[in-house]
Design an enzyme around this catalytic site. Structure first.
Site, mmCIF file in Angstrom:
data_model
loop_
_atom_site.group_PDB
_atom_site.id
_atom_site.type_symbol
_atom_site.label_atom_id
_atom_site.label_comp_id
_atom_site.label_asym_id
_atom_site.label_seq_id
_atom_site.Cartn_x
_atom_site.Cartn_y
_atom_site.Cartn_z
ATOM 1 N N SER A 12 1.148 4.126 -0.069
ATOM 2 C CA SER A 12 1.246 2.958 0.421
ATOM 3 C C SER A 12 1.576 1.954 -0.590
ATOM 4 C CB SER A 12 -0.678 2.804 1.288
ATOM 5 O OG SER A 12 -0.994 1.568 1.770
ATOM 6 N N GLU A 13 1.848 0.849 0.260
ATOM 7 C CA GLU A 13 2.344 -0.497 -0.789
ATOM 8 C C GLU A 13 1.455 -0.843 -1.617
ATOM 9 O OE1 GLU A 13 3.769 -4.377 1.597
ATOM 10 O OE2 GLU A 13 4.346 -2.358 2.204
ATOM 11 N N ASN A 14 0.432 -1.205 -0.783
ATOM 12 C CA ASN A 14 -0.900 -1.701 -1.879
ATOM 13 C C ASN A 14 -1.400 -0.891 -2.874
ATOM 14 O OD1 ASN A 14 -1.905 -0.090 -0.002
ATOM 15 N ND2 ASN A 14 -4.058 -0.454 -0.199
#
Length: 220
Positions: free
Chosen positions: A45-47
């Site tokens: 996930s990009e976070n």
């Protein structure tokens, strides 16, 4: 089985063993529930996490474990967290085998629009542009229609996310594959006729001699 579940189960069949896969905000996160049995997939996930799984049972949520959209996720054994710099270095460096993204529109050339509707509050593009540009495969997971209008269009009327065409489009009605000649109708949803797919699609479709019903993975 509702539309989102149909899409997530079909997209899960695109997963490959020992691959690194980004799941975008919203519908794409459901794909983590339907990983084929025995398959080892690392979800990113990009976070800033690699190795997340399906949402935890009610009451077991951890506010420190969320996806990029703030939804609760579980961390699988061996999961690792990191900052945004590392996350986008993975994305922009071409290290993702696949990304699964939601969509507002996809046109006949396979171009995706998924980040804004003009005139509405826009928080920003986020990582969508980087993901469409950087991942080896880009799979769009979205419903075929919205408010009675087709989301598969001849030309985008919404701002494009990137100029690169996506690899595959999976909707609740069909599986479409963009190519140099247009959109190939590869599969239709169970119980949905080819004629119904054509009627629900604003863009022209390339029709093979046979269009099989899509398989739906049951998950682990």
């Amino acid at each position: 089985m509702d539309a989102k579940e149909i899409i997530a189960r079909r997209v899960a069949l695109e997963l490959r063993d020992r691959s690194l896969v980004n799941l975008g905000i919203g519908l794409p996160t459901l794909v983590a529930r339907y990983v084929p049995a025995g398959m080892n997939v690392a979800f990113q996930s990009e976070n800033g996490i690699i190795g997340f799984g399906a949402p935890p049972p009610h009451g077991m949520e951890d506010p420190n474990l969320t996806d990029a959209g703030g939804g609760f996720i579980s961390a699988l054994p061996g999961a690792v967290s990191f900052d945004s710099t590392m996350s986008f270095a993975l994305i922009r460096g071409g290290h993702l085998d696949m990304t699964v993204l939601g969509g507002l529109q996809v046109d006949a050339r396979g171009r995706l629009a998924n980040w804004m509707v003009p005139g509405k509050l826009v928080p920003g593009m986020g990582g969508a542009m980087d993901l469409v540009t950087g991942a080896r495969r880009v799979v769009v997971a979205m419903q075929h229609n919205a408010k009675g209008e087709s989301k598969i269009v001849p030309e985008l009327t919404l701002p494009p996310t990137a100029i690169r065409p996506v690899s595959l489009i999976v909707t609740d009605l069909a599986v479409l594959e963009p190519g140099p000649d247009g959109l190939l109708l590869r599969e239709r949803a169970p119980g949905v006729s080819v004629e119904a797919v054509i009627a629900a699609t604003a863009a022209a479709l390339i029709l093979p001699d046979q269009v099989p019903a899509m398989a739906l993975n049951a998950g682990e």
